[in-house]
Design a protein around this motif. Structure first.
Motif, PDB file in Angstrom:
ATOM      1  N   VAL A 127       0.837  -1.197   0.000  1.00 55.83           N
ATOM      2  CA  VAL A 127       0.000   0.000   0.000  1.00 55.83           C
ATOM      3  C   VAL A 127       0.877   1.253   0.000  1.00 55.83           C
ATOM      4  CG1 VAL A 127      -1.746   1.327   1.261  1.00 55.83           C
ATOM      5  CG2 VAL A 127      -1.884  -1.172   1.207  1.00 55.83           C
ATOM      6  N   TYR A 128       1.909   1.280   0.848  1.00 49.89           N
ATOM      7  CA  TYR A 128       2.752   2.474   0.981  1.00 49.89           C
ATOM      8  C   TYR A 128       4.129   2.092   1.511  1.00 49.89           C
ATOM      9  CZ  TYR A 128       4.686   6.811   2.843  1.00 49.89           C
ATOM     10  OH  TYR A 128       5.519   7.870   3.118  1.00 49.89           O
ATOM     11  N   ALA A 129       5.146   2.788   1.038  1.00 48.57           N
ATOM     12  CA  ALA A 129       6.483   2.719   1.624  1.00 48.57           C
ATOM     13  C   ALA A 129       7.118   4.094   1.488  1.00 48.57           C
ATOM     14  CB  ALA A 129       7.337   1.669   0.916  1.00 48.57           C
ATOM     15  N   GLY A 130       7.739   4.532   2.562  1.00 46.38           N
ATOM     16  CA  GLY A 130       8.415   5.826   2.545  1.00 46.38           C
ATOM     17  C   GLY A 130       8.502   6.409   3.936  1.00 46.38           C
ATOM     18  N   PRO A 131       8.747   7.703   4.009  1.00 50.32           N
ATOM     19  CA  PRO A 131       8.869   8.365   5.313  1.00 50.32           C
ATOM     20  C   PRO A 131       7.506   8.625   5.945  1.00 50.32           C
ATOM     21  CG  PRO A 131       9.085   9.966   3.559  1.00 50.32           C
ATOM     22  CD  PRO A 131       8.978   8.621   2.890  1.00 50.32           C
ATOM     23  N   LEU A 132       7.524   8.978   7.218  1.00 53.24           N
ATOM     24  CA  LEU A 132       6.279   9.352   7.900  1.00 53.24           C
ATOM     25  C   LEU A 132       5.752  10.665   7.348  1.00 53.24           C
ATOM     26  CD1 LEU A 132       7.224   8.579  11.610  1.00 53.24           C
ATOM     27  CD2 LEU A 132       6.168   7.074   9.936  1.00 53.24           C
ATOM     28  N   SER A 133       6.655  11.615   7.109  1.00 54.23           N
ATOM     29  CA  SER A 133       6.299  12.915   6.553  1.00 54.23           C
ATOM     30  C   SER A 133       7.568  13.554   6.017  1.00 54.23           C
ATOM     31  CB  SER A 133       5.607  13.787   7.601  1.00 54.23           C
ATOM     32  OG  SER A 133       6.458  13.995   8.701  1.00 54.23           O
ATOM     33  N   GLU A 134       7.502  14.816   5.644  1.00 51.58           N
ATOM     34  CA  GLU A 134       8.662  15.472   5.055  1.00 51.58           C
ATOM     35  C   GLU A 134       8.885  16.844   5.659  1.00 51.58           C
ATOM     36  OE1 GLU A 134       8.194  16.390   0.894  1.00 51.58           O
ATOM     37  OE2 GLU A 134       6.171  17.125   1.203  1.00 51.58           O
ATOM     38  N   GLY A 135       9.978  17.466   5.275  1.00 57.49           N
ATOM     39  CA  GLY A 135      10.264  18.829   5.686  1.00 57.49           C
ATOM     40  C   GLY A 135      10.982  18.909   7.017  1.00 57.49           C
ATOM     41  N   LEU A 136      11.230  20.155   7.443  1.00 52.27           N
ATOM     42  CA  LEU A 136      11.944  20.375   8.700  1.00 52.27           C
ATOM     43  C   LEU A 136      11.151  19.886   9.896  1.00 52.27           C
ATOM     44  CD1 LEU A 136      13.378  23.941   8.090  1.00 52.27           C
ATOM     45  CD2 LEU A 136      14.625  21.789   8.156  1.00 52.27           C
ATOM     46  N   GLY A 137       9.845  20.033   9.840  1.00 56.20           N
ATOM     47  CA  GLY A 137       8.997  19.624  10.955  1.00 56.20           C
ATOM     48  C   GLY A 137       8.405  18.256  10.742  1.00 56.20           C
ATOM     49  N   CYS A 138       9.241  17.265  10.412  1.00 59.16           N
ATOM     50  CA  CYS A 138       8.741  15.920  10.111  1.00 59.16           C
ATOM     51  C   CYS A 138       7.855  15.370  11.218  1.00 59.16           C
ATOM     52  CB  CYS A 138       9.907  14.954   9.915  1.00 59.16           C
ATOM     53  SG  CYS A 138      10.714  15.132   8.339  1.00 59.16           S
ATOM     54  N   ALA A 139       8.039  15.863  12.401  1.00 62.37           N
ATOM     55  CA  ALA A 139       7.317  15.312  13.531  1.00 62.37           C
ATOM     56  C   ALA A 139       5.962  15.963  13.741  1.00 62.37           C
ATOM     57  CB  ALA A 139       8.149  15.477  14.799  1.00 62.37           C
ATOM     58  N   GLN A 140       5.607  16.931  12.915  1.00 62.30           N
ATOM     59  CA  GLN A 140       4.409  17.701  13.200  1.00 62.30           C
ATOM     60  C   GLN A 140       3.332  17.483  12.151  1.00 62.30           C
ATOM     61  OE1 GLN A 140       5.804  21.682  13.465  1.00 62.30           O
ATOM     62  NE2 GLN A 140       7.117  21.252  15.201  1.00 62.30           N
ATOM     63  N   GLY A 141       2.099  17.599  12.602  1.00 65.13           N
ATOM     64  CA  GLY A 141       0.970  17.571  11.681  1.00 65.13           C
ATOM     65  C   GLY A 141       0.696  16.197  11.108  1.00 65.13           C
ATOM     66  N   ARG A 142      -0.232  16.168  10.186  1.00 63.97           N
ATOM     67  CA  ARG A 142      -0.576  14.924   9.518  1.00 63.97           C
ATOM     68  C   ARG A 142       0.468  14.631   8.452  1.00 63.97           C
ATOM     69  NH1 ARG A 142      -5.883  12.868   9.742  1.00 63.97           N
ATOM     70  NH2 ARG A 142      -5.638  12.260   7.578  1.00 63.97           N
ATOM     71  N   GLY A 143       0.852  13.382   8.397  1.00 69.34           N
ATOM     72  CA  GLY A 143       1.855  12.991   7.430  1.00 69.34           C
ATOM     73  C   GLY A 143       1.257  12.146   6.321  1.00 69.34           C
ATOM     74  N   PHE A 144       2.137  11.557   5.541  1.00 71.92           N
ATOM     75  CA  PHE A 144       1.730  10.726   4.422  1.00 71.92           C
ATOM     76  C   PHE A 144       0.969   9.492   4.884  1.00 71.92           C
ATOM     77  CE2 PHE A 144       5.985  12.465   3.040  1.00 71.92           C
ATOM     78  CZ  PHE A 144       5.447  13.455   2.255  1.00 71.92           C
ATOM     79  N   VAL A 145       1.421   8.884   5.963  1.00 69.47           N
ATOM     80  CA  VAL A 145       0.867   7.609   6.410  1.00 69.47           C
ATOM     81  C   VAL A 145      -0.594   7.753   6.825  1.00 69.47           C
ATOM     82  CG1 VAL A 145       1.165   5.693   8.015  1.00 69.47           C
ATOM     83  CG2 VAL A 145       3.165   6.866   7.110  1.00 69.47           C
ATOM     84  N   GLU A 146      -0.935   8.826   7.503  1.00 65.40           N
ATOM     85  CA  GLU A 146      -2.332   9.033   7.906  1.00 65.40           C
ATOM     86  C   GLU A 146      -3.235   9.114   6.676  1.00 65.40           C
ATOM     87  OE1 GLU A 146       0.092  10.863  11.277  1.00 65.40           O
ATOM     88  OE2 GLU A 146       0.234  10.733   9.112  1.00 65.40           O
ATOM     89  N   THR A 147      -2.781   9.798   5.651  1.00 65.14           N
ATOM     90  CA  THR A 147      -3.567   9.916   4.422  1.00 65.14           C
ATOM     91  C   THR A 147      -3.738   8.555   3.758  1.00 65.14           C
ATOM     92  OG1 THR A 147      -2.758  12.160   4.107  1.00 65.14           O
ATOM     93  CG2 THR A 147      -3.691  11.064   2.174  1.00 65.14           C
ATOM     94  N   VAL A 148      -2.660   7.773   3.704  1.00 60.36           N
ATOM     95  CA  VAL A 148      -2.715   6.448   3.094  1.00 60.36           C
ATOM     96  C   VAL A 148      -3.675   5.543   3.875  1.00 60.36           C
ATOM     97  CG1 VAL A 148      -1.354   4.352   2.683  1.00 60.36           C
ATOM     98  CG2 VAL A 148      -0.450   6.578   2.007  1.00 60.36           C
ATOM     99  N   ILE A 149      -3.605   5.584   5.201  1.00 57.31           N
ATOM    100  CA  ILE A 149      -4.496   4.762   6.024  1.00 57.31           C
ATOM    101  C   ILE A 149      -5.948   5.183   5.833  1.00 57.31           C
ATOM    102  CG2 ILE A 149      -5.179   4.275   8.425  1.00 57.31           C
ATOM    103  CD1 ILE A 149      -2.168   4.146   9.076  1.00 57.31           C
ATOM    104  N   THR A 150      -6.207   6.470   5.814  1.00 56.46           N
ATOM    105  CA  THR A 150      -7.570   6.964   5.593  1.00 56.46           C
ATOM    106  C   THR A 150      -8.105   6.454   4.253  1.00 56.46           C
ATOM    107  OG1 THR A 150      -7.143   8.939   6.923  1.00 56.46           O
ATOM    108  CG2 THR A 150      -9.002   9.037   5.391  1.00 56.46           C
ATOM    109  N   ASN A 151      -7.264   6.529   3.222  1.00 55.11           N
ATOM    110  CA  ASN A 151      -7.679   6.029   1.907  1.00 55.11           C
ATOM    111  C   ASN A 151      -7.897   4.521   1.917  1.00 55.11           C
ATOM    112  OD1 ASN A 151      -7.589   8.575   0.791  1.00 55.11           O
ATOM    113  ND2 ASN A 151      -5.539   8.332  -0.050  1.00 55.11           N
ATOM    114  N   LEU A 152      -7.027   3.781   2.587  1.00 61.71           N
ATOM    115  CA  LEU A 152      -7.156   2.322   2.654  1.00 61.71           C
ATOM    116  C   LEU A 152      -8.447   1.914   3.348  1.00 61.71           C
ATOM    117  CD1 LEU A 152      -5.822  -0.406   2.035  1.00 61.71           C
ATOM    118  CD2 LEU A 152      -4.676  -0.237   4.261  1.00 61.71           C
ATOM    119  N   VAL A 153      -8.766   2.577   4.445  1.00 57.75           N
ATOM    120  CA  VAL A 153      -9.998   2.283   5.183  1.00 57.75           C
ATOM    121  C   VAL A 153     -11.220   2.596   4.313  1.00 57.75           C
ATOM    122  CG1 VAL A 153     -11.395   3.009   7.184  1.00 57.75           C
ATOM    123  CG2 VAL A 153      -8.950   2.553   7.462  1.00 57.75           C
ATOM    124  N   ALA A 154     -11.095   3.587   3.443  1.00 58.03           N
ATOM    125  CA  ALA A 154     -12.192   3.947   2.538  1.00 58.03           C
ATOM    126  C   ALA A 154     -12.255   3.026   1.320  1.00 58.03           C
ATOM    127  CB  ALA A 154     -12.037   5.395   2.083  1.00 58.03           C
TER     128      ALA A 154
END
Length: 176
Positions: A127-154
């Protein structure tokens, strides 16, 4: 209107120069933290996904699964800790199994940087492989994985391989 004397002009000029140097230094050092997630395109190699599943001895469990790969000695993992906890909670709320794995030298040949994520559907398909998110604030906000999971559940499998991004990632420059 009062005019500025020479002493006041010098003080204002010094403050402006100091502020400009401070901002420039901050930007320079922050941008220095950005590193590519997969500079050698490890995730693009043929058979990558099957090799990954074999290496981690993926248990076919009939649940969609999020596999999180971290390195406890990596400052980026420590910075991403609040995001990791939120991501685990988010996955659990969406009935996604979570497996946490620590990066090893063997695993580095397949996962080029941490923190990283791999998502599989209930049949164990990619379904997905890669980082949790990008940029300087990788630890903040919604990342790629949350979007992928939301789409998978849908009901949508994005089959998203995201390795051409920059952020706070720890790598060991694996070229295999």
């Amino acid at each position: 209107m009062r005019s500025l004397n020479n002493k006041q002009c010098v003080i204002i000029a010094v403050v402006i120069v100091w502020l400009a140097l401070t901002v420039t230094g901050l930007v320079y050092f922050q941008l220095g933290q950005l590193s590519p997630f997969d500079p050698y395109k490890v995730l693009n190699k043929p058979g990558w996904f099957n090799n990954f599943k074999q290496l981690i001895e993926y248990p076919q469990n009939k649940f969609a699964t999020l596999i999180i790969v971290t390195d406890p000695d990596c400052g980026c993992t420590k910075q991403a800790d609040p995001h990791l906890k939120q991501l685990i909670r988010f996955s659990s709320e969406h009935n996604i199994a979570v497996i946490k794995i620590e990066q090893s030298q063997t695993l580095q040949t397949l996962v080029p940087a941490t923190p990283a994520a791999v998502v599989l559907d209930e049949e164990g398909q990619f379904v997905y492989a890669g980082p949790l998110s990008e940029g300087l604030g990788c630890a903040q906000g919604r990342g790629f994985v949350e979007t992928v999971i939301t789409n998978l559940v849908a009901g949508f499998n994005s089959k998203l391989l995201l390795n051409d991004t920059k952020g706070c990632y720890c790598t060991d420059k694996v070229k295999d």
